[in-house]
Design a protein around this motif. Structure first.
Motif, PDB file in Angstrom:
ATOM      1  N   CYS A  57     -13.135  15.796  -0.218  1.00 20.86           N
ATOM      2  CA  CYS A  57     -11.683  15.746   0.037  1.00 20.86           C
ATOM      3  C   CYS A  57     -11.238  16.993   0.816  1.00 20.86           C
ATOM      4  CB  CYS A  57     -10.912  15.649  -1.278  1.00 20.86           C
ATOM      5  SG  CYS A  57     -11.145  14.069  -2.113  1.00 20.86           S
ATOM      6  N   ALA A  58     -11.763  18.146   0.408  1.00 19.85           N
ATOM      7  CA  ALA A  58     -11.405  19.391   1.104  1.00 19.85           C
ATOM      8  C   ALA A  58     -11.879  19.335   2.553  1.00 19.85           C
ATOM      9  CB  ALA A  58     -12.017  20.588   0.382  1.00 19.85           C
ATOM     10  N   ALA A  59     -13.070  18.787   2.765  1.00 17.43           N
ATOM     11  CA  ALA A  59     -13.600  18.699   4.130  1.00 17.43           C
ATOM     12  C   ALA A  59     -12.776  17.739   4.988  1.00 17.43           C
ATOM     13  CB  ALA A  59     -15.055  18.249   4.089  1.00 17.43           C
ATOM     14  N   ILE A  60     -12.286  16.672   4.379  1.00 14.03           N
ATOM     15  CA  ILE A  60     -11.421  15.728   5.115  1.00 14.03           C
ATOM     16  C   ILE A  60     -10.203  16.479   5.661  1.00 14.03           C
ATOM     17  CG2 ILE A  60      -9.779  13.814   4.745  1.00 14.03           C
ATOM     18  CD1 ILE A  60     -11.926  12.520   2.928  1.00 14.03           C
ATOM     19  N   LEU A  61      -9.623  17.321   4.810  1.00 13.62           N
ATOM     20  CA  LEU A  61      -8.443  18.085   5.238  1.00 13.62           C
ATOM     21  C   LEU A  61      -8.821  19.125   6.292  1.00 13.62           C
ATOM     22  CD1 LEU A  61      -6.682  18.627   1.778  1.00 13.62           C
ATOM     23  CD2 LEU A  61      -6.313  16.798   3.435  1.00 13.62           C
ATOM     24  N   GLU A  62      -9.932  19.819   6.045  1.00 17.24           N
ATOM     25  CA  GLU A  62     -10.369  20.861   6.994  1.00 17.24           C
ATOM     26  C   GLU A  62     -10.642  20.288   8.380  1.00 17.24           C
ATOM     27  OE1 GLU A  62     -13.805  22.672   5.281  1.00 17.24           O
ATOM     28  OE2 GLU A  62     -12.635  23.431   3.583  1.00 17.24           O
ATOM     29  N   GLN A  63     -11.211  19.089   8.406  1.00 13.77           N
ATOM     30  CA  GLN A  63     -11.586  18.485   9.689  1.00 13.77           C
ATOM     31  C   GLN A  63     -10.400  17.865  10.414  1.00 13.77           C
ATOM     32  OE1 GLN A  63     -14.515  18.673  11.090  1.00 13.77           O
ATOM     33  NE2 GLN A  63     -15.695  19.524   9.407  1.00 13.77           N
ATOM     34  N   GLY A  64      -9.240  17.845   9.758  1.00  8.01           N
ATOM     35  CA  GLY A  64      -8.056  17.291  10.417  1.00  8.01           C
ATOM     36  C   GLY A  64      -7.956  15.780  10.322  1.00  8.01           C
TER      37      GLY A  64
ATOM     38  N   PRO B 125      -4.762  13.293   5.611  1.00  3.06           N
ATOM     39  CA  PRO B 125      -4.864  13.678   4.187  1.00  3.06           C
ATOM     40  C   PRO B 125      -4.882  12.482   3.227  1.00  3.06           C
ATOM     41  CG  PRO B 125      -3.217  15.017   5.315  1.00  3.06           C
ATOM     42  CD  PRO B 125      -3.648  13.962   6.281  1.00  3.06           C
ATOM     43  N   ILE B 126      -4.287  11.369   3.663  1.00  4.31           N
ATOM     44  CA  ILE B 126      -4.264  10.198   2.773  1.00  4.31           C
ATOM     45  C   ILE B 126      -5.688   9.695   2.503  1.00  4.31           C
ATOM     46  CG2 ILE B 126      -4.003   8.448   4.599  1.00  4.31           C
ATOM     47  CD1 ILE B 126      -2.186   8.414   1.227  1.00  4.31           C
ATOM     48  N   PHE B 127      -6.640   9.979   3.414  1.00  7.07           N
ATOM     49  CA  PHE B 127      -8.039   9.576   3.176  1.00  7.07           C
ATOM     50  C   PHE B 127      -8.560  10.280   1.922  1.00  7.07           C
ATOM     51  CE2 PHE B 127      -9.390   8.455   7.836  1.00  7.07           C
ATOM     52  CZ  PHE B 127      -8.354   7.525   7.889  1.00  7.07           C
ATOM     53  N   ALA B 128      -8.214  11.569   1.789  1.00  3.55           N
ATOM     54  CA  ALA B 128      -8.683  12.337   0.623  1.00  3.55           C
ATOM     55  C   ALA B 128      -8.028  11.823  -0.658  1.00  3.55           C
ATOM     56  CB  ALA B 128      -8.362  13.822   0.823  1.00  3.55           C
ATOM     57  N   TRP B 129      -6.759  11.542  -0.561  1.00  2.21           N
ATOM     58  CA  TRP B 129      -6.029  11.056  -1.738  1.00  2.21           C
ATOM     59  C   TRP B 129      -6.634   9.741  -2.232  1.00  2.21           C
ATOM     60  CZ3 TRP B 129      -2.939   6.880  -3.198  1.00  2.21           C
ATOM     61  CH2 TRP B 129      -2.144   7.084  -4.322  1.00  2.21           C
ATOM     62  N   ARG B 130      -6.927   8.863  -1.297  1.00  2.00           N
ATOM     63  CA  ARG B 130      -7.470   7.562  -1.692  1.00  2.00           C
ATOM     64  C   ARG B 130      -8.914   7.694  -2.192  1.00  2.00           C
ATOM     65  NH1 ARG B 130      -4.151   3.033   0.083  1.00  2.00           N
ATOM     66  NH2 ARG B 130      -5.924   1.723  -0.394  1.00  2.00           N
TER      67      ARG B 130
ATOM     68  N   ALA C 160       0.837  -1.213   0.000  1.00  2.00           N
ATOM     69  CA  ALA C 160       0.000   0.000   0.000  1.00  2.00           C
ATOM     70  C   ALA C 160       0.870   1.260   0.000  1.00  2.00           C
ATOM     71  CB  ALA C 160      -0.934  -0.004   1.206  1.00  2.00           C
ATOM     72  N   LEU C 161       1.902   1.266   0.813  1.00  2.00           N
ATOM     73  CA  LEU C 161       2.726   2.482   0.893  1.00  2.00           C
ATOM     74  C   LEU C 161       3.508   2.722  -0.391  1.00  2.00           C
ATOM     75  CD1 LEU C 161       6.025   3.006   1.618  1.00  2.00           C
ATOM     76  CD2 LEU C 161       5.474   1.509   3.482  1.00  2.00           C
ATOM     77  N   LEU C 162       3.982   1.655  -1.022  1.00  2.00           N
ATOM     78  CA  LEU C 162       4.702   1.836  -2.293  1.00  2.00           C
ATOM     79  C   LEU C 162       3.763   2.382  -3.363  1.00  2.00           C
ATOM     80  CD1 LEU C 162       6.893  -1.406  -2.344  1.00  2.00           C
ATOM     81  CD2 LEU C 162       7.639   0.927  -1.875  1.00  2.00           C
ATOM     82  N   LEU C 163       2.545   1.888  -3.338  1.00  2.00           N
ATOM     83  CA  LEU C 163       1.534   2.371  -4.291  1.00  2.00           C
ATOM     84  C   LEU C 163       1.235   3.855  -4.049  1.00  2.00           C
ATOM     85  CD1 LEU C 163      -0.452   1.143  -6.463  1.00  2.00           C
ATOM     86  CD2 LEU C 163      -2.145   1.124  -4.651  1.00  2.00           C
ATOM     87  N   GLU C 164       1.133   4.214  -2.783  1.00  4.75           N
ATOM     88  CA  GLU C 164       0.822   5.604  -2.449  1.00  4.75           C
ATOM     89  C   GLU C 164       1.994   6.538  -2.782  1.00  4.75           C
ATOM     90  OE1 GLU C 164      -2.292   4.580   1.190  1.00  4.75           O
ATOM     91  OE2 GLU C 164      -0.350   5.467   1.654  1.00  4.75           O
ATOM     92  N   VAL C 165       3.200   6.128  -2.412  1.00  4.72           N
ATOM     93  CA  VAL C 165       4.358   6.995  -2.664  1.00  4.72           C
ATOM     94  C   VAL C 165       4.546   7.176  -4.164  1.00  4.72           C
ATOM     95  CG1 VAL C 165       6.857   7.238  -2.415  1.00  4.72           C
ATOM     96  CG2 VAL C 165       5.513   6.406  -0.494  1.00  4.72           C
ATOM     97  N   SER C 166       4.538   6.075  -4.906  1.00  3.34           N
ATOM     98  CA  SER C 166       4.763   6.181  -6.358  1.00  3.34           C
ATOM     99  C   SER C 166       3.582   6.863  -7.050  1.00  3.34           C
ATOM    100  CB  SER C 166       5.000   4.797  -6.966  1.00  3.34           C
ATOM    101  OG  SER C 166       3.863   3.983  -6.786  1.00  3.34           O
ATOM    102  N   GLY C 167       2.417   6.766  -6.453  1.00  4.66           N
ATOM    103  CA  GLY C 167       1.219   7.367  -7.056  1.00  4.66           C
ATOM    104  C   GLY C 167       1.076   8.857  -6.775  1.00  4.66           C
ATOM    105  N   GLY C 168       1.945   9.404  -5.939  1.00  2.00           N
ATOM    106  CA  GLY C 168       1.933  10.848  -5.718  1.00  2.00           C
ATOM    107  C   GLY C 168       1.177  11.293  -4.482  1.00  2.00           C
ATOM    108  N   ALA C 169       0.933  10.375  -3.549  1.00  2.00           N
ATOM    109  CA  ALA C 169       0.200  10.757  -2.335  1.00  2.00           C
ATOM    110  C   ALA C 169       1.003  11.686  -1.441  1.00  2.00           C
ATOM    111  CB  ALA C 169      -0.195   9.498  -1.556  1.00  2.00           C
ATOM    112  N   TYR C 170       2.324  11.629  -1.576  1.00  4.71           N
ATOM    113  CA  TYR C 170       3.177  12.430  -0.693  1.00  4.71           C
ATOM    114  C   TYR C 170       4.121  13.310  -1.502  1.00  4.71           C
ATOM    115  CZ  TYR C 170       1.541   8.586   2.228  1.00  4.71           C
ATOM    116  OH  TYR C 170       0.755   7.665   2.864  1.00  4.71           O
ATOM    117  N   GLY C 171       3.651  13.847  -2.598  1.00  7.61           N
ATOM    118  CA  GLY C 171       4.481  14.664  -3.482  1.00  7.61           C
ATOM    119  C   GLY C 171       4.629  13.989  -4.838  1.00  7.61           C
TER     120      GLY C 171
END
Lengths: 256, 270
Positions: free
Chosen positions: B235-242, B245-250, A151-162
């Motif tokens: 997604c914006a509300a997820i971030l606003e509520q603290g 952030p990965i929840f919004a991304w997914r 999951a983390l490799l997918l997220e990192v490579s997918g742009g979740a953290y930049g």
């Protein structure tokens, strides 16, 4: 006289892959150097694991090793995209300069620097000299929960953290195996290669593992936290290792 | 009669609102909800208030149960250690912001709803935590529908909608009792169906769009609906509520977080 080859090019262009084709031959002494990241270089460790007959040279020992090379030696110096091509270090010795460049790159500093150009992967070169960041961290002793690692490799490579252009790492799994992972933006998929090193099933592995991420706007703290959240506790690791130690080879094949 | 079945809203008010509009456009006469009103998303109270205000019959989901009973889903319900840690964060946040009357409402929800030959559950008739995956063994799947004493079993929990038809279900039973001869009997089950409604607020089909199903009781036709909505607001509300952030991304990518046991037959033993 030793043969000195310096290889440079953009991140992900295929420098290490190009070098690796020559490291397979064991007829003469070979050295691999990858300065710039201290002892945290994933490439350095990977080459060491993959080609145990090659002498991988830690940055701190570089000068001493170069001063005392055997006549037949070949030294491969991987000069990262983030390092200065005009460095005095390169000017002091008679390096053959090889640039591994994407096929569409018509003009760059590497063109002027190199003695020859090798066509590499079709990656994007840094625009207007705006170099990406590099973030790396050792993970020695850390063992990953496999689905969390996926999951983390997918997220990192997918742009979740930049915006990530490159990610490579060496990761330990609870069954004792270690994997090399390689991701290059623009190339299909992610390469997972099991390393041909002994399985580590007694406590935390005492050997190098780590991750290197190249990109823009990297959220380093978030990546680090996700890595931590994906690693196994002492108790969980002990439980896994006990399980794998108790398996006979036939049973084990079912779990691999 | 046209029914709409919705599930797994997970505090995503924008998605619920869009789905209710679509249901209205499709002229469904009755809505059923299969639970998981809260968890992960930023608007758990608003979602529950909307469901209550429309008087939508709702059964209790695993997240609804955990908010009432305390987090006690067994760890093997999570696909990974990372998902479990994130699930705990979502639980703690939801537990902190939920209104007392919302908690009371969630506690009052039944496990199962019925209408004639239709049965509505969150996970399976056995448990809110059990997954009826489309790949589940046919015999086990048939057993779940028969246990519900229904012809059509509506479920959610997997976050991926599907229709599964169990045809020509023949069961052979051989009985040997002490002192008696062996007897063998065969039963043939009529056509049974499992309809998974997918997820309104946290889809897992690779796109952010909400999903639900329509069912026509006269023709027995099942229609899987996919509804686009302004997921960026959520997604914006997820971030606003603290929330992480990965929840919004997914969410943007149709990669939900909900727990998913690898073993479809697994029943949480808490």
């Amino acid at each position: 006289m030793p043969h000195l080859i310096a290889i440079s090019g953009p991140s992900g262009s295929g420098k290490t892959t190009w070098i690796s084709q020559f490291l397979k031959h064991q007829s003469t002494p070979q050295y691999y150097v990858c300065p710039g990241l201290g002892d945290l270089s994933v490439d350095l460790a990977h080459i060491g694991y993959r080609f145990p007959w090659v002498q991988v040279v830690p940055e701190a020992q570089l000068t001493a090793i170069l001063a005392d090379l055997p006549e037949q030696a070949t030294v491969y110096l991987e000069w990262g995209f983030h390092l200065d091509l005009g460095s005095p270090f390169l000017a002091e010795l008679p390096w053959e300069r090889v640039a591994v460049l994407p096929p569409d790159l018509a003009e760059s500093d590497w063109h002027g620097w190199s003695d020859r150009i090798v066509t590499g992967n079709p990656v994007a070169a840094p625009a207007n000299g705006y170099l990406p960041e590099i973030w790396c961290t050792p993970l020695n002793g850390q063992v990953f929960d496999p689905p969390s690692l996926e999951a983390l490799l997918l997220e990192v490579s997918g742009g979740a953290y930049g915006q990530v252009g490159r990610m490579k790492g060496i990761f330990e799994l609870p069954d004792g195996r270690a994997f090399h992972v390689d991701f290059v933006e623009g190339l299909p998929g992610m390469a997972y290669t099991e390393l041909a090193i002994p399985r580590w099933l007694e406590g935390r592995p005492d050997r190098f593992s780590g991750i290197e991420v190249v990109g823009y706007g990297l959220e380093r703290e978030a990546i680090a936290q996700t890595l931590l959240d994906s690693t196994l506790s002492d108790a969980a690791l002990a439980q896994y290792q006990q399980h794998y130690q108790s398996l006979d080879p036939a049973e084990e094949a079912l779990f691999v | 009669m046209k029914l709409a079945v919705i599930s797994c809203i997970h505090g995503n008010y924008e998605a619920l609102d869009a789905v209710l509009c679509d249901i209205d456009n499709q002229k469904a006469e009755q809505i059923y909800c299969l639970g998981d009103l809260v968890g992960y998303g930023p608007y758990p109270n608003a979602v529950v208030e909307m469901i209550r205000s429309l008087d939508i019959p709702t059964c209790q989901g695993c997240w609804d149960e955990d908010i009432v009973e305390g987090l006690n889903a067994c760890e093997c319900s999570y696909p990974s250690q990372l998902a479990e840690k994130r699930g705990h964060l979502a639980h703690e946040w939801t537990n902190r912001v939920i209104h007392p009357e919302v908690r009371e409402y969630l506690a009052s929800l039944p496990m199962t709803l019925r209408q004639d030959n239709l049965c509505f559950v969150h996970g399976s008739p056995n448990s809110q935590h059990e997954y009826l995956l489309p790949t589940m063994d046919g015999f086990a799947a048939l057993e779940r529908v028969l246990a519900a004493e229904a012809d059509v079993l509506f479920c959610g929990h997997t976050h991926v909608p599907y229709l599964r038809e169990l045809e020509n279900g023949t069961l052979s039973v051989r009985v040997q009792q002490p002192g008696q001869g062996e007897t063998q009997r065969q039963f043939t089950a009529p056509l049974k169906r499992i309809v998974n409604a997918g997820s309104v607020g946290e889809p897992r089909h690779g796109r952010p769009n909400a999903t639900y199903v329509l069912y026509d009781t006269d023709t027995t036709q099942v229609t899987l609906r996919e509804v686009p909505y302004d997921y960026k607001k959520t997604c914006a509300a997820i971030l606003e509520q603290g929330l992480p952030p990965i929840f919004a991304w997914r969410l943007e990518r149709g990669m939900e977080f909900a727990e998913r046991a690898e073993d479809a037959g697994h029943v949480c033993e808490r």
